[in-house]
Design a protein around this motif. Sequence first.
Motif, PDB file in Angstrom:
ATOM      1  N   THR A 105      -5.794  31.303   8.077  1.00 44.29           N
ATOM      2  CA  THR A 105      -5.463  31.149   6.411  1.00 44.29           C
ATOM      3  C   THR A 105      -5.774  29.694   6.082  1.00 44.29           C
ATOM      4  N   LEU A 106      -6.084  29.632   4.824  1.00 42.32           N
ATOM      5  CA  LEU A 106      -6.353  28.617   3.925  1.00 42.32           C
ATOM      6  C   LEU A 106      -5.629  28.242   3.005  1.00 42.32           C
ATOM      7  N   ASP A 107      -4.840  27.127   2.772  1.00 36.10           N
ATOM      8  CA  ASP A 107      -3.951  26.783   1.596  1.00 36.10           C
ATOM      9  C   ASP A 107      -4.923  25.727   0.861  1.00 36.10           C
ATOM     10  N   PHE A 108      -5.267  26.346  -0.293  1.00 40.44           N
ATOM     11  CA  PHE A 108      -5.795  25.276  -1.177  1.00 40.44           C
ATOM     12  C   PHE A 108      -5.131  25.367  -2.641  1.00 40.44           C
ATOM     13  N   ARG A 109      -3.886  25.609  -2.369  1.00 40.42           N
ATOM     14  CA  ARG A 109      -2.992  25.357  -3.767  1.00 40.42           C
ATOM     15  C   ARG A 109      -2.968  23.809  -4.116  1.00 40.42           C
ATOM     16  N   GLU A 110      -2.794  23.984  -5.786  1.00 49.32           N
ATOM     17  CA  GLU A 110      -2.615  22.654  -6.326  1.00 49.32           C
ATOM     18  C   GLU A 110      -1.365  21.794  -5.815  1.00 49.32           C
ATOM     19  N   LYS A 111      -1.560  20.682  -6.060  1.00 54.09           N
ATOM     20  CA  LYS A 111      -0.549  19.578  -5.609  1.00 54.09           C
ATOM     21  C   LYS A 111       0.090  18.877  -6.818  1.00 54.09           C
ATOM     22  N   GLY A 112       1.511  18.467  -6.616  1.00 57.52           N
ATOM     23  CA  GLY A 112       1.646  17.547  -7.730  1.00 57.52           C
ATOM     24  C   GLY A 112       1.121  16.294  -7.714  1.00 57.52           C
ATOM     25  N   PRO A 113       0.807  15.713  -9.108  1.00 59.74           N
ATOM     26  CA  PRO A 113       0.262  14.430  -8.711  1.00 59.74           C
ATOM     27  C   PRO A 113       1.428  13.169  -8.263  1.00 59.74           C
ATOM     28  N   ASP A 147     -12.175  22.067  -2.886  1.00 61.00           N
ATOM     29  CA  ASP A 147     -11.940  21.462  -1.563  1.00 61.00           C
ATOM     30  C   ASP A 147     -11.780  22.597  -0.446  1.00 61.00           C
ATOM     31  N   GLY A 148     -11.396  23.664  -1.279  1.00 62.50           N
ATOM     32  CA  GLY A 148     -10.699  25.050  -0.342  1.00 62.50           C
ATOM     33  C   GLY A 148     -12.007  25.634  -0.055  1.00 62.50           C
ATOM     34  N   MET A 149     -13.182  25.785  -0.927  1.00 60.23           N
ATOM     35  CA  MET A 149     -14.415  26.411  -0.647  1.00 60.23           C
ATOM     36  C   MET A 149     -14.921  25.425   0.313  1.00 60.23           C
ATOM     37  N   VAL A 150     -15.142  24.142   0.321  1.00 58.65           N
ATOM     38  CA  VAL A 150     -15.617  23.181   1.124  1.00 58.65           C
ATOM     39  C   VAL A 150     -15.287  23.399   2.563  1.00 58.65           C
ATOM     40  N   GLU A 151     -13.955  23.387   2.667  1.00 64.80           N
ATOM     41  CA  GLU A 151     -13.325  23.669   3.971  1.00 64.80           C
ATOM     42  C   GLU A 151     -13.715  25.031   4.603  1.00 64.80           C
ATOM     43  N   ALA A 152     -13.582  25.898   3.786  1.00 59.96           N
ATOM     44  CA  ALA A 152     -13.773  27.486   4.399  1.00 59.96           C
ATOM     45  C   ALA A 152     -15.368  27.551   4.866  1.00 59.96           C
ATOM     46  N   HIS A 153     -16.342  26.738   4.207  1.00 60.26           N
ATOM     47  CA  HIS A 153     -17.640  26.829   4.553  1.00 60.26           C
ATOM     48  C   HIS A 153     -17.978  25.993   5.759  1.00 60.26           C
ATOM     49  N   ARG A 154     -17.289  24.974   5.655  1.00 66.76           N
ATOM     50  CA  ARG A 154     -17.440  23.973   6.910  1.00 66.76           C
ATOM     51  C   ARG A 154     -16.934  24.760   8.219  1.00 66.76           C
ATOM     52  N   LYS A 155     -15.950  25.515   8.142  1.00 68.61           N
ATOM     53  CA  LYS A 155     -15.348  26.043   9.148  1.00 68.61           C
ATOM     54  C   LYS A 155     -16.172  27.517   9.762  1.00 68.61           C
ATOM     55  N   TYR A 156     -16.455  28.050   8.660  1.00 65.23           N
ATOM     56  CA  TYR A 156     -16.968  29.541   9.145  1.00 65.23           C
ATOM     57  C   TYR A 156     -18.314  29.847   8.294  1.00 65.23           C
ATOM     58  N   THR A 256      -4.826  11.066 -11.242  1.00 66.41           N
ATOM     59  CA  THR A 256      -5.672   9.932 -11.067  1.00 66.41           C
ATOM     60  C   THR A 256      -6.694  10.162 -10.223  1.00 66.41           C
ATOM     61  N   LYS A 257      -7.445   9.059 -10.160  1.00 65.04           N
ATOM     62  CA  LYS A 257      -8.838   8.993  -9.036  1.00 65.04           C
ATOM     63  C   LYS A 257      -7.970   9.099  -7.681  1.00 65.04           C
ATOM     64  N   ALA A 258      -6.961   8.255  -7.350  1.00 64.98           N
ATOM     65  CA  ALA A 258      -6.310   8.672  -6.143  1.00 64.98           C
ATOM     66  C   ALA A 258      -6.086   9.976  -5.839  1.00 64.98           C
ATOM     67  N   ASP A 259      -5.287  10.760  -6.594  1.00 64.85           N
ATOM     68  CA  ASP A 259      -4.616  12.049  -6.604  1.00 64.85           C
ATOM     69  C   ASP A 259      -5.762  12.984  -6.060  1.00 64.85           C
ATOM     70  N   LEU A 260      -7.207  12.634  -6.691  1.00 67.42           N
ATOM     71  CA  LEU A 260      -8.288  13.382  -6.227  1.00 67.42           C
ATOM     72  C   LEU A 260      -8.888  13.231  -4.904  1.00 67.42           C
ATOM     73  N   LYS A 261      -9.038  11.972  -4.703  1.00 67.87           N
ATOM     74  CA  LYS A 261      -9.332  11.665  -3.529  1.00 67.87           C
ATOM     75  C   LYS A 261      -8.466  11.909  -2.466  1.00 67.87           C
ATOM     76  N   ASN A 262      -7.227  12.122  -2.656  1.00 64.71           N
ATOM     77  CA  ASN A 262      -6.286  12.201  -1.339  1.00 64.71           C
ATOM     78  C   ASN A 262      -6.064  13.746  -1.353  1.00 64.71           C
ATOM     79  N   TYR A 263      -6.639  14.575  -2.097  1.00 61.07           N
ATOM     80  CA  TYR A 263      -6.263  16.043  -1.934  1.00 61.07           C
ATOM     81  C   TYR A 263      -6.995  16.684  -0.876  1.00 61.07           C
ATOM     82  N   HIS A 264      -6.339  17.510   0.191  1.00 62.04           N
ATOM     83  CA  HIS A 264      -6.818  18.136   0.963  1.00 62.04           C
ATOM     84  C   HIS A 264      -6.302  19.464   1.109  1.00 62.04           C
ATOM     85  N   SER A 265      -7.037  20.497   1.521  1.00 61.87           N
ATOM     86  CA  SER A 265      -6.341  21.762   1.638  1.00 61.87           C
ATOM     87  C   SER A 265      -6.174  21.795   3.380  1.00 61.87           C
ATOM     88  N   VAL A 266      -5.466  22.793   3.583  1.00 64.19           N
ATOM     89  CA  VAL A 266      -4.520  22.966   4.804  1.00 64.19           C
ATOM     90  C   VAL A 266      -4.626  24.298   5.683  1.00 64.19           C
TER      91      VAL A 266
END
Length: 573
Positions: A105-113, A147-156, A256-266
Amino acid sequence: MTTNFFKVNNPKCRFLFFAVIFFTLAGCAPGQLGLNNSGQYHNGMVVCAYPDAAQVGLDILKKGGNAVDAAVAVQFALTVTLPEAGNIGGGGFMVYRAGDGKTNTLDFREKGPVAANANMYLDSAGNVIPDMSLYTHKASGVPGSVDGMVEAHRKYGKLKWADLVQPAINLSRNGFKITKHLAKDLNSAADQFKKLNPGKNYLVKDGEWKEGDLLVQEDLAKTFEQIRDKGRDGFYDGSVADLLVAEMKLGNGLITKADLKNYHSVWRDALVGNYKEYKIITMPPPSSGGIALLQLLKSVEPYPLKQWGYNQDSTIRLIVEAERRVYADRSKYLGDPDFYKVPVDSLLRPAYIASRMKTFSWDAATPSTSIQPGSFVGYESDQTTHYSIVDQDGNAVSITTTLNDTFGSRIFVSGAGFLLNNEMDDFSSKPGVPNMYGLIGGKANSIQPGKRMLSSMTPTIVEKDGKLFMVVGTPGGSTIITSVFQTILNVIEFNQSMQQAVASKRFHSQWLPDEVTIEKDGVDSVTLNKLQSKGYKIVSRQSIGKVDAIIKTKWGYYEGGADPRGDDTKMGW
C-alpha cells in the motif's frame, strides 16, 4: 408428437441448437457468464468517475501498460476532468495486489505544514473559528498526489512517465466536453470561486455552464508539462512550487518551499483480515477505513445476513449497531501511526469485537450517547474520488484520492491552474468538536507539523481461494467506510452482480449524530416503520457514495460496477 431436445442427431442441427443456447446465455445478467457483450472483459478493466479519464486508462492498458501505469494516467486525467475531486493538489491512498498475490500500500496522504499547530483554528476564547479549516489558504495540507504517482510508477510502472502524463496535457489544452453533472457542480460553485479567487478566471465563464460545453485549462496544461518533463521536481520544486508558495503568501497560508521539498509518500504493509472464506486487503492508518472495515465485517460475521436479506430491518439494525461502535472507536484511537501509537491489534482482536456487540439488543436501538470508545488492557494513551483498475496479468490497483470538500478549499493556485485541498479539516481542530462530516476526534488526530490527518478512505482488494476476487472503493467522506462495507456484503451475502452491488441503495450511521441516513426509497414503508418503532431516527438522503469496483468472475472475466449516482464509467477489453 413430442421431441427430445437433447437428442438431436443431425450434426448441423446440433450445432445450431447449442449456438442458440450459447448466445441466449450471453445476454444474461452481469455475473452470469463471462462475455464481452455482458460487460465482462478478459484483458483488463478501468472503472472511474469520468468517461474521458476511463478512456485514458484503457488506452494505457491497450498500449501494454500495467495497472499502475493506467492508475497514474487516470489520476492525472481526473485532475482535468473531475476538478471537484480529481487532483494534483490533494492526496490519497493506493492498495496494490500483484498478479502473483504480493501486496503493498502507498500512503500519499497530505501532511500538516511545519507552521501548523494544535490551536491554529481556535479563537482567543478557545472556540473553533467557523470555516477557517475549510475555505482559506490555511486549510491546505502539503499535497501528496504527484509524489505518490511518481513513487508508484518508480516501483511498479512499465511505460515511460511522459506517456502517462501526456493525456492530461491533451485534455487540459484541447479541452473536453463536460457532462450534465459537471456543469451542475461548476455552476453551484461559481459564486464561491469568484469570491475566493479575485483576479482569476478558472472554471468560471460568462453565463452558466451547459452539458457539452468545452472546458479548456491552459495553465493546468503548463503545470502538467512541468510534471511530464521533470517528474517530482516539476511539482515540488521549480516554477510550479514557486507559484504554489506565492499563492500561500498571498492568502497567509502555511505551505513553504521546505514543506514541498520534504514531502514524501510512504509505503506501508497492507492491513489484512478475513471475512468467512474471503481475504480482505485494505489500507492501514492513517486511513481509518481499513481498521473500521475489518471491525465491521467481523462484527456481523456471526449473524445470518444471507437469510435475512438485503436492506431488511434485521440486516439494517445489525449493521447500524456495528457502525456506531466502530465509529466510536475511531474517534479515540485512530490517527497517523508515525505520530501516535494506534492499537491496531487490540482493535481487531475477535474477543474485543465480540464484546463490543454484546451490548446490542434487539429490543431497542442503542442510543449513541450510551456508546463510548471501547477499552482494552495495555493501551497507551463528500469530495473524494475512487478508481479500480486490473490488467491482463492480474495486477490490481485500488486508489482513493481527495481534496476533501467538493473542489477542496475552492482556492486555485494562480498561474498553475489547480485547486488546493482543505484536508486540514480532517484533523481534530478541538477534541469533541465535529469536522465538516460530523466526525469527532481527539488527541490521536490532533494537528501537528508533518503529521498526516486521519482519513476515511478505504481502497480495498478482496481475495477468494488465493485468487483476486474484488477491487473496490468509493468517495463520500465519513460514508466511505460503510459504502465499501455494504458493497462487499451485497456481493458476498446477497448474491448481487458487481453492477447491482454498487447501484443498490445504501444507508449510513456513524455514532454521532445519533441518526441513520438512508438513501431515498432505500427501504420500504414496512421496514421503515419497524426501524422507527425500535427507536432509530431515520433521515432521508439523496445519495451516499459513488462506488467503483471490479470483480473477477468464476469464469475468469472482469466484471465492472460503475456507480450510476455520477458520471462513473467502466471500460474494458
